[in-house]
Design an enzyme around this catalytic site. Structure first.
Site, short mmCIF file in Angstrom:
data_model
loop_
_atom_site.label_atom_id
_atom_site.label_comp_id
_atom_site.label_asym_id
_atom_site.label_seq_id
_atom_site.Cartn_x
_atom_site.Cartn_y
_atom_site.Cartn_z
N ILE A 108 33.52 70.75 43.44
CA ILE A 108 34.29 71.68 44.27
C ILE A 108 35.67 71.07 44.35
CG2 ILE A 108 34.69 72.66 46.56
CD1 ILE A 108 31.78 72.84 47.08
N TYR A 109 36.65 71.75 43.80
CA TYR A 109 38.02 71.23 43.78
C TYR A 109 38.98 72.30 44.30
CZ TYR A 109 37.03 66.96 41.18
OH TYR A 109 36.58 65.72 40.82
N GLY A 118 39.50 76.55 54.72
CA GLY A 118 38.31 77.36 54.51
C GLY A 118 38.00 77.68 53.05
N ASN A 147 35.95 58.46 48.20
CA ASN A 147 36.48 59.81 48.44
C ASN A 147 36.08 60.25 49.85
OD1 ASN A 147 37.31 62.45 48.36
ND2 ASN A 147 36.35 62.92 46.39
N TYR A 154 31.03 66.96 52.95
CA TYR A 154 29.61 67.19 52.64
C TYR A 154 28.72 66.79 53.82
CZ TYR A 154 31.07 68.24 47.89
OH TYR A 154 31.66 68.83 46.80
N LYS A 156 29.49 67.03 56.98
CA LYS A 156 29.52 68.08 58.01
C LYS A 156 28.76 69.32 57.55
CE LYS A 156 33.89 70.52 57.16
NZ LYS A 156 35.19 70.93 57.65
C1 COA Z 1 36.64 67.75 49.12
C2 COA Z 1 37.33 69.09 49.38
C3 COA Z 1 36.68 70.14 48.50
C4 COA Z 1 37.08 69.43 50.85
O1 COA Z 1 37.80 70.58 51.17
P1 COA Z 1 38.75 70.60 52.49
O2 COA Z 1 39.32 71.94 52.65
O3 COA Z 1 39.66 69.46 52.36
O4 COA Z 1 37.62 70.32 53.58
P2 COA Z 1 37.70 70.45 55.17
O5 COA Z 1 39.10 70.31 55.62
O6 COA Z 1 36.92 71.66 55.55
O7 COA Z 1 36.81 69.21 55.61
C5 COA Z 1 37.15 67.93 55.29
C6 COA Z 1 36.69 67.01 56.41
O8 COA Z 1 37.20 65.73 56.07
C7 COA Z 1 37.66 65.08 57.23
N1 COA Z 1 39.02 64.69 56.93
C8 COA Z 1 40.16 65.39 57.04
N2 COA Z 1 41.18 64.64 56.59
C9 COA Z 1 40.64 63.48 56.16
C10 COA Z 1 41.19 62.31 55.60
N3 COA Z 1 42.49 62.19 55.34
N4 COA Z 1 40.33 61.29 55.29
C11 COA Z 1 39.02 61.39 55.53
N5 COA Z 1 38.45 62.49 56.05
C12 COA Z 1 39.27 63.52 56.37
C13 COA Z 1 37.49 65.98 58.40
O9 COA Z 1 36.27 65.57 59.02
C14 COA Z 1 37.28 67.34 57.78
O10 COA Z 1 36.35 68.05 58.54
P3 COA Z 1 36.81 68.87 59.89
O11 COA Z 1 37.16 70.26 59.42
O12 COA Z 1 35.56 68.86 60.70
O13 COA Z 1 37.94 68.17 60.51
C15 COA Z 1 38.86 69.02 49.10
O14 COA Z 1 39.44 68.07 49.95
C16 COA Z 1 39.15 68.70 47.65
O15 COA Z 1 39.25 69.59 46.81
N6 COA Z 1 39.32 67.40 47.33
C17 COA Z 1 39.62 67.00 45.97
C18 COA Z 1 38.46 67.19 45.02
C19 COA Z 1 37.20 66.52 45.51
O16 COA Z 1 37.22 65.40 45.97
N7 COA Z 1 36.06 67.23 45.36
C20 COA Z 1 34.79 66.73 45.79
C21 COA Z 1 34.12 65.99 44.74
S1 COA Z 1 33.23 67.09 43.70
#
Ligand code: COA
Length: 184
Positions: A108-109, A118, A147, A154, A156
């Site tokens: 998921i990227y 969202g 990461n 994941y 949550k």
């Molecule tokens: C992983 C990913 C898909 C999550 O999507 P997102 O929109 O960032 O996710 P959310 O904001 O809903 O949730 C992330 C949670 O991380 C936490 N968070 C936020 N900023 C953070 C930071 N700088 N460091 C650590 N945790 C953090 C929070 O708990 C947040 O949850 P919350 O909504 O309860 O506050 C996105 O960040 C992404 O594309 N990352 C790059 C690719 C990747 O790593 N993919 C996963 C591996 S397959």
């Protein structure tokens, strides 16, 4: 191929999910490379990043994955533009054999400017829907131990650790945490 689209309305934006077909391979490569670089370039060696992009996110490799019988890709679109994507695998396409009752989220990227809005949640919901449709008993995935944002995302969403495996980023052997969520 019929394109299934549906919309998820959030307070922030209107996100649509669409199946990615082989004719979308260039757009898939563009977002795959952009999101991978945004997520990992700062914490990894440039040569290893380059090697990963060339070997794993080439047109040939992505085309083969798009035509595999047991993998599916989806875009998350905002205003008609892809801002993230999902790759799921089942049966023999899983990167580790977890059996026919499991569905793997391999990727998921999301583009960084769409973090926290969202988009990832909408892609995750699509994976849940696919798993339900396939009567899968669980969803699993591997995520890099450093990461932290993805691990938090994941956790949550109900995933817990069940093992570790090695992920090769170029010549760098990295540790992925394996996480699973039961569905029944
Ligand atoms: C992983 C990913 C898909 C999550 O999507 P997102 O929109 O960032 O996710 P959310 O904001 O809903 O949730 C992330 C949670 O991380 C936490 N968070 C936020 N900023 C953070 C930071 N700088 N460091 C650590 N945790 C953090 C929070 O708990 C947040 O949850 P919350 O909504 O309860 O506050 C996105 O960040 C992404 O594309 N990352 C790059 C690719 C990747 O790593 N993919 C996963 C591996 S397959």
């Amino acid at each position: 191929m019929a394109v299934a689209r549906y919309h998820i309305f959030t307070p922030m934006q209107d996100i649509s999910i669409s199946r990615i077909s082989v004719s979308d391979v260039l757009a898939l490569q563009t977002i795959s490379r952009a999101t991978f670089l945004e997520a990992f370039a700062a914490d990894n060696d440039e040569e290893n990043m380059k090697q990963y992009l060339q070997e794993n996110l080439s047109i040939e490799k992505l085309t083969a994955e798009l035509t595999a019988p047991c993998s599916e890709f989806y875009f998350a679109n905002v205003s008609g533009t892809p801002v993230g994507y999902l790759k799921v695998n089942y049966a023999a396409c899983q990167t580790e054999q977890q059996g026919d009752n499991s569905l793997e989220i391999e990727r998921i990227y999301v583009l960084r400017e769409h973090y926290g809005k969202g988009v990832a949640q909408a892609l995750f919901q699509k994976a849940i829907d696919i798993a339900a449709h396939r009567n899968a008993e669980n969803i699993w995935l591997g995520v890099w131990e450093h990461n932290h944002r993805a691990l938090a995302f994941y956790r949550k969403n109900g995933f817990t650790e069940f093992g570790r495996h090695v992920f090769m980023l170029g010549t760098d052997a990295q540790t992925d945490i394996l996480m699973r969520r039961e569905l029944r």
